[in-house]
Design a protein around this motif. Structure first.
Motif, PDB file in Angstrom:
ATOM      1  N   ALA A 119       0.867  -1.181   0.000  1.00 15.11           N
ATOM      2  CA  ALA A 119       0.000   0.000   0.000  1.00 15.11           C
ATOM      3  C   ALA A 119       0.901   1.227   0.000  1.00 15.11           C
ATOM      4  N   ILE A 120       0.783   2.055  -1.015  1.00 13.14           N
ATOM      5  CA  ILE A 120       1.692   3.187  -1.215  1.00 13.14           C
ATOM      6  C   ILE A 120       1.134   4.481  -0.648  1.00 13.14           C
ATOM      7  N   LEU A 121      -0.163   4.675  -0.833  1.00 15.64           N
ATOM      8  CA  LEU A 121      -0.787   5.943  -0.479  1.00 15.64           C
ATOM      9  C   LEU A 121      -2.241   5.680  -0.114  1.00 15.64           C
ATOM     10  N   GLY A 122      -2.744   6.413   0.870  1.00 15.16           N
ATOM     11  CA  GLY A 122      -4.125   6.230   1.260  1.00 15.16           C
ATOM     12  C   GLY A 122      -4.782   7.529   1.681  1.00 15.16           C
ATOM     13  N   VAL A 123      -6.075   7.621   1.417  1.00 13.50           N
ATOM     14  CA  VAL A 123      -6.894   8.743   1.874  1.00 13.50           C
ATOM     15  C   VAL A 123      -8.140   8.179   2.545  1.00 13.50           C
ATOM     16  N   ILE A 124      -8.436   8.673   3.739  1.00 11.22           N
ATOM     17  CA  ILE A 124      -9.733   8.467   4.391  1.00 11.22           C
ATOM     18  C   ILE A 124     -10.372   9.842   4.475  1.00 11.22           C
ATOM     19  N   ASP A 125     -11.455  10.051   3.743  1.00 18.94           N
ATOM     20  CA  ASP A 125     -12.073  11.375   3.688  1.00 18.94           C
ATOM     21  C   ASP A 125     -13.480  11.310   4.256  1.00 18.94           C
ATOM     22  N   GLN A 126     -13.794  12.204   5.183  1.00 19.12           N
ATOM     23  CA  GLN A 126     -15.155  12.318   5.701  1.00 19.12           C
ATOM     24  C   GLN A 126     -15.728  13.649   5.200  1.00 19.12           C
ATOM     25  N   PRO A 127     -16.476  13.607   4.101  1.00 19.68           N
ATOM     26  CA  PRO A 127     -16.906  14.848   3.458  1.00 19.68           C
ATOM     27  C   PRO A 127     -17.756  15.771   4.327  1.00 19.68           C
ATOM     28  N   TYR A 128     -18.682  15.227   5.112  1.00 17.56           N
ATOM     29  CA  TYR A 128     -19.638  16.077   5.819  1.00 17.56           C
ATOM     30  C   TYR A 128     -18.967  16.917   6.904  1.00 17.56           C
ATOM     31  N   ILE A 129     -18.052  16.323   7.642  1.00 20.38           N
ATOM     32  CA  ILE A 129     -17.365  17.105   8.673  1.00 20.38           C
ATOM     33  C   ILE A 129     -16.058  17.696   8.157  1.00 20.38           C
ATOM     34  N   GLY A 130     -15.720  17.381   6.919  1.00 13.88           N
ATOM     35  CA  GLY A 130     -14.593  18.034   6.260  1.00 13.88           C
ATOM     36  C   GLY A 130     -13.228  17.607   6.742  1.00 13.88           C
ATOM     37  N   GLU A 131     -13.108  16.366   7.178  1.00 12.00           N
ATOM     38  CA  GLU A 131     -11.807  15.866   7.625  1.00 12.00           C
ATOM     39  C   GLU A 131     -11.213  14.923   6.581  1.00 12.00           C
ATOM     40  N   ARG A 132      -9.938  15.132   6.290  1.00 12.22           N
ATOM     41  CA  ARG A 132      -9.238  14.288   5.329  1.00 12.22           C
ATOM     42  C   ARG A 132      -7.936  13.785   5.947  1.00 12.22           C
ATOM     43  N   PHE A 133      -7.772  12.469   5.907  1.00 14.66           N
ATOM     44  CA  PHE A 133      -6.593  11.816   6.468  1.00 14.66           C
ATOM     45  C   PHE A 133      -5.785  11.249   5.304  1.00 14.66           C
ATOM     46  N   LEU A 134      -4.539  11.700   5.180  1.00 14.39           N
ATOM     47  CA  LEU A 134      -3.691  11.326   4.055  1.00 14.39           C
ATOM     48  C   LEU A 134      -2.411  10.702   4.584  1.00 14.39           C
ATOM     49  N   GLY A 135      -2.065   9.528   4.059  1.00 12.73           N
ATOM     50  CA  GLY A 135      -0.851   8.863   4.524  1.00 12.73           C
ATOM     51  C   GLY A 135      -0.129   8.141   3.414  1.00 12.73           C
TER      52      GLY A 135
END
Length: 270
Positions: A119-135
């Motif tokens: 796994a090279i890159l990942g995003v967990i995005d929660q659109p409604y509360i506007g949080e984006r986790f990038l790793g």
């Protein structure tokens, strides 16, 4: 280790953000709106899919067709598309559709990038509360309404002081549920029902363990990259690769991973 130039690294991060932006718009267009209808993909149970799931994956595929046409794609709703670059984007347009149709803001968009072996890159995005986790690719960051912060998992603590999450109380099969409960009984706090947001909480250092079963690659590929970039560990219940899904343990650090894994290894093979 996946080696890329600084320019390629920046380009891939930009593509990940573009994908998340596209899915964010598509999912918010239908969230908490009257008249949202879900279809059931499971003849023996309930596995909902909505127009928002399909619209978000279509929007992300359109971005990739424009920006990364040589990459392969694996998406929950529209399956696999071959590529020639050796890289595959793994997309779950709404992880937690049950939460989505219930109006709770704990669903998320999962965007992963993998090679054949990592796994090279990942995003967990929660659109409604506007949080984006990038790793991944040297990045481990959360951005949200309060600004941008580095992601860092919790330091080691005894299992008796740990917080553990899973999505469904039954976890999977009766045997898998029994194995989870045996582990959870040794922790301080057990919580349920957060879908992919539980992995985000682990990456930001709020919880210690997430344990699930019956996952697909598109459920876990993005969380693997985010959690590993933040200092955590993700494997299957035998300590092997979790890239293809199945029984998953995500841990804040190697120490609590090892302790929890000893419990889960006792579960019968599926």
């Amino acid at each position: 280790m996946f080696d890329v130039s600084d320019a390629d690294r920046r380009a891939l991060l930009d593509v990940a953000d573009a994908l998340a932006d596209a899915a964010r718009a598509a999912t918010l267009a239908h969230f908490r709106k009257d008249g949202l209808i879900s279809d059931n993909k499971d003849e023996t149970g309930f596995d909902p899919v909505t127009i928002a799931d399909r619209a978000a994956e279509t929007a992300m595929r359109d971005v990739l067709a424009r920006l990364r046409p040589d990459d392969a794609i694996l998406g929950e709703e529209f399956g696999a598309t071959s590529g020639t670059s050796g890289l595959t984007w793994v997309l779950d347009p709404i992880d937690g559709t049950r939460a989505y149709i219930s109006g709770t803001p704990t669903w998320g968009v999962l965007i992963g990038l993998r090679s054949a072996s990592a796994a090279i890159l990942g995003v967990i995005d929660q659109p409604y509360i506007g949080e984006r986790f990038l790793g991944g690719l040297g990045t481990a960051q959360m951005t949200g309404p309060q600004g941008a912060y580095p992601l860092q998992t919790r330091q080691a603590r005894p299992l008796s002081e740990a917080t553990i999450f899973t999505t469904f109380p039954e976890v999977g099969t009766p045997a898998e549920g029994k194995a989870f409960q045996a582990l959870a009984s040794q922790t301080q706090l057990t919580r349920y029902g957060m879908d992919c947001y539980a992995y985000a909480l682990l990456a930001m250092g709020q919880v210690d363990l997430v344990v699930e079963a019956g996952l697909q690659s598109y459920d876990i590929l993005a969380p693997i990259a985010v959690i590993e970039a933040a200092g955590g560990v993700v494997t299957d219940w035998q300590g092997g690769s979790a890239l293809e899904g199945g029984r998953i343990i995500a841990a804040a650090n190697p120490q609590i991973h090892a302790e929890a894994l000893e419990n889960l290894k006792k579960a019968p093979s599926p």
